[in-house]
Design an enzyme around this catalytic site. Sequence first.
Site, PDB file in Angstrom:
ATOM      1  N   ASN A   8       9.866   8.096   2.995  1.00  0.00           N
ATOM      2  CA  ASN A   8      10.936   7.338   2.336  1.00  0.00           C
ATOM      3  C   ASN A   8      11.114   7.919   0.934  1.00  0.00           C
ATOM      4  O   ASN A   8      10.314   7.658   0.038  1.00  0.00           O
ATOM      5  CB  ASN A   8      10.523   5.858   2.273  1.00  0.00           C
ATOM      6  CG  ASN A   8      11.499   4.997   1.494  1.00  0.00           C
ATOM      7  OD1 ASN A   8      12.598   5.435   1.171  1.00  0.00           O
ATOM      8  ND2 ASN A   8      11.085   3.765   1.192  1.00  0.00           N
ATOM      9  N   LYS A  10      13.330   7.327  -1.200  1.00  0.00           N
ATOM     10  CA  LYS A  10      13.887   6.346  -2.155  1.00  0.00           C
ATOM     11  C   LYS A  10      15.031   6.968  -2.974  1.00  0.00           C
ATOM     12  O   LYS A  10      15.734   7.843  -2.479  1.00  0.00           O
ATOM     13  CB  LYS A  10      12.772   5.766  -3.035  1.00  0.00           C
ATOM     14  CG  LYS A  10      11.643   5.190  -2.185  1.00  0.00           C
ATOM     15  CD  LYS A  10      10.674   4.337  -2.946  1.00  0.00           C
ATOM     16  CE  LYS A  10       9.563   3.857  -2.009  1.00  0.00           C
ATOM     17  NZ  LYS A  10       8.602   2.991  -2.639  1.00  0.00           N
ATOM     18  N   HIS A  97      13.073  -3.404   3.253  1.00  0.00           N
ATOM     19  CA  HIS A  97      12.005  -2.875   2.391  1.00  0.00           C
ATOM     20  C   HIS A  97      11.786  -3.857   1.239  1.00  0.00           C
ATOM     21  O   HIS A  97      12.736  -4.469   0.734  1.00  0.00           O
ATOM     22  CB  HIS A  97      12.405  -1.495   1.863  1.00  0.00           C
ATOM     23  CG  HIS A  97      11.283  -0.783   1.186  1.00  0.00           C
ATOM     24  ND1 HIS A  97      10.903  -1.085  -0.100  1.00  0.00           N
ATOM     25  CD2 HIS A  97      10.439   0.187   1.615  1.00  0.00           C
ATOM     26  CE1 HIS A  97       9.874  -0.324  -0.431  1.00  0.00           C
ATOM     27  NE2 HIS A  97       9.569   0.457   0.595  1.00  0.00           N
ATOM     28  N   GLU A  99      11.397  -3.457  -1.792  1.00  0.00           N
ATOM     29  CA  GLU A  99      12.226  -3.190  -2.983  1.00  0.00           C
ATOM     30  C   GLU A  99      13.628  -3.754  -2.803  1.00  0.00           C
ATOM     31  O   GLU A  99      14.239  -4.237  -3.756  1.00  0.00           O
ATOM     32  CB  GLU A  99      12.259  -1.673  -3.262  1.00  0.00           C
ATOM     33  CG  GLU A  99      10.929  -1.206  -3.841  1.00  0.00           C
ATOM     34  CD  GLU A  99      10.582   0.235  -3.541  1.00  0.00           C
ATOM     35  OE1 GLU A  99      11.449   0.997  -3.097  1.00  0.00           O
ATOM     36  OE2 GLU A  99       9.398   0.599  -3.740  1.00  0.00           O
ATOM     37  N   GLU A 169       3.722  -3.414   5.043  1.00  0.00           N
ATOM     38  CA  GLU A 169       3.466  -2.871   3.708  1.00  0.00           C
ATOM     39  C   GLU A 169       3.111  -4.009   2.761  1.00  0.00           C
ATOM     40  O   GLU A 169       4.003  -4.735   2.303  1.00  0.00           O
ATOM     41  CB  GLU A 169       4.725  -2.179   3.172  1.00  0.00           C
ATOM     42  CG  GLU A 169       5.248  -1.082   4.055  1.00  0.00           C
ATOM     43  CD  GLU A 169       6.185  -0.162   3.287  1.00  0.00           C
ATOM     44  OE1 GLU A 169       5.778   0.972   3.016  1.00  0.00           O
ATOM     45  OE2 GLU A 169       7.293  -0.580   2.935  1.00  0.00           O
ATOM     46  N   GLY A 175       3.287   1.913  -4.264  1.00  0.00           N
ATOM     47  CA  GLY A 175       3.410   2.652  -5.518  1.00  0.00           C
ATOM     48  C   GLY A 175       2.336   2.321  -6.535  1.00  0.00           C
ATOM     49  O   GLY A 175       2.501   2.596  -7.729  1.00  0.00           O
ATOM     50  N   SER A 215       1.010   3.350  -0.774  1.00  0.00           N
ATOM     51  CA  SER A 215       0.104   4.319  -1.407  1.00  0.00           C
ATOM     52  C   SER A 215      -0.660   5.201  -0.419  1.00  0.00           C
ATOM     53  O   SER A 215      -1.815   5.553  -0.665  1.00  0.00           O
ATOM     54  CB  SER A 215      -0.879   3.592  -2.334  1.00  0.00           C
ATOM     55  OG  SER A 215      -0.175   2.936  -3.367  1.00  0.00           O
ATOM     56  N   GLY A 236       5.881   6.688   0.728  1.00  0.00           N
ATOM     57  CA  GLY A 236       6.862   6.786  -0.354  1.00  0.00           C
ATOM     58  C   GLY A 236       6.535   7.969  -1.251  1.00  0.00           C
ATOM     59  O   GLY A 236       6.901   9.111  -0.986  1.00  0.00           O
ATOM     60  N   GLY A 237       5.793   7.693  -2.320  1.00  0.00           N
ATOM     61  CA  GLY A 237       5.501   8.678  -3.365  1.00  0.00           C
ATOM     62  C   GLY A 237       5.082  10.048  -2.851  1.00  0.00           C
ATOM     63  O   GLY A 237       5.621  11.076  -3.283  1.00  0.00           O
TER      64      GLY A 237
END
Length: 256
Positions: A8, A10, A97, A99, A169, A175, A215, A236-237
Site C-alpha cells: 500500500n 498510500k 483502511h 486512515e 491491522e 506506521g 509495521s 505500508g512503509g
Amino acid sequence: MNKLIIGNLKMNIISKIERDNYFKSFRESIRGKKFQNTSIILCPPIIHLEYFLKGIKNKNVSFGVQNIYWENSGAYTGEISSNMVKYIGAEFVVVGHSERRKYFNETNSEVNKKITAIFKNKLTPVMCIGESLAEREAGKTKKVITEQINKGLTEVSKANISKLVIAYEPIWSIGTSKISTGEKIMSVRILIQKIFADKFGLAIGKMPKILYGGSVNYKNIKEVCLEAGMDGVLVGGESLYPASFMKIVDVLEEEN
Ligand code: PGA
C-alpha cells in the site's frame, strides 16, 4: 496456498522522477525471480496506476487501488469508481483502511456499500479491520472487530464472502514499528474465523484470506505472518522501498 503480499503505497511517490525511480527499482528487484508461494499486489496512488500496469508484466504481480466510491459513474466530483478501476485493469481494492476511517470518517456502512460495488464489478475487496490501542486496552478488540465485520458486510452475499480478503491491522501498529505478537495475531485470526463461521456459516475451507498489517518488515514477517498462521500481509512503509519489500517476499518464498 499462495501468500498474498499487498504493498500500500498510500499518498507517496510524488514526482515523475520519484515514480520512475520507484518503477525501475521495483522492476529490478523482481527481475529473474520465480515466485512459487507468493502473489504480490501493488496499490500505487491512482495517478500512477496505468503507468505501473503497462510497465510491470509479471504473472505474480497484480494491482489494486486504495479506495473507490460505490457508484459506478455520475456527478461525484473527485471520486473514482470500481468500474473505472476494473476497466483500467486493476483487480483489488483496499476498503476501510484505518486512515480512511480516521481522516475521512469512513463508516462501516460505507464500507458495506463499497464492498458491494466492488463485488458487482468482479474485483476483490481487501477489507481492513482492527482495533485502536485504547480499545485493545479496554478489552474491546472482539467487540470492535465483530462490529466492523457485521456492519461492513450487511449486503454482501454469502457466495462472495469467501472471495473477500480481510486485512487485520491493529491501528496502534500502523506506521509505528510496534507489532503485535504472533500469538495475539493468531488469536484474532481465530476470532475472525469464528465470526465468519457464526454469521455466514462458512466452513474452514471457505474462509476469506486473512492478512496481517502494521509495521511489517522482513525481520518480523516470520512472526506476524507465518507463525501467526496468516494468509499474507498488507505492507505500508516498507513497500516504498522495493528492495526491502522484496526481502519480505524472499522470506515468504523460503519459509512457506
Ligand atoms: P505500515 O502500514 O506497514 O507502514 O505500518 C500498513 C498499512 O497502513 O496498511
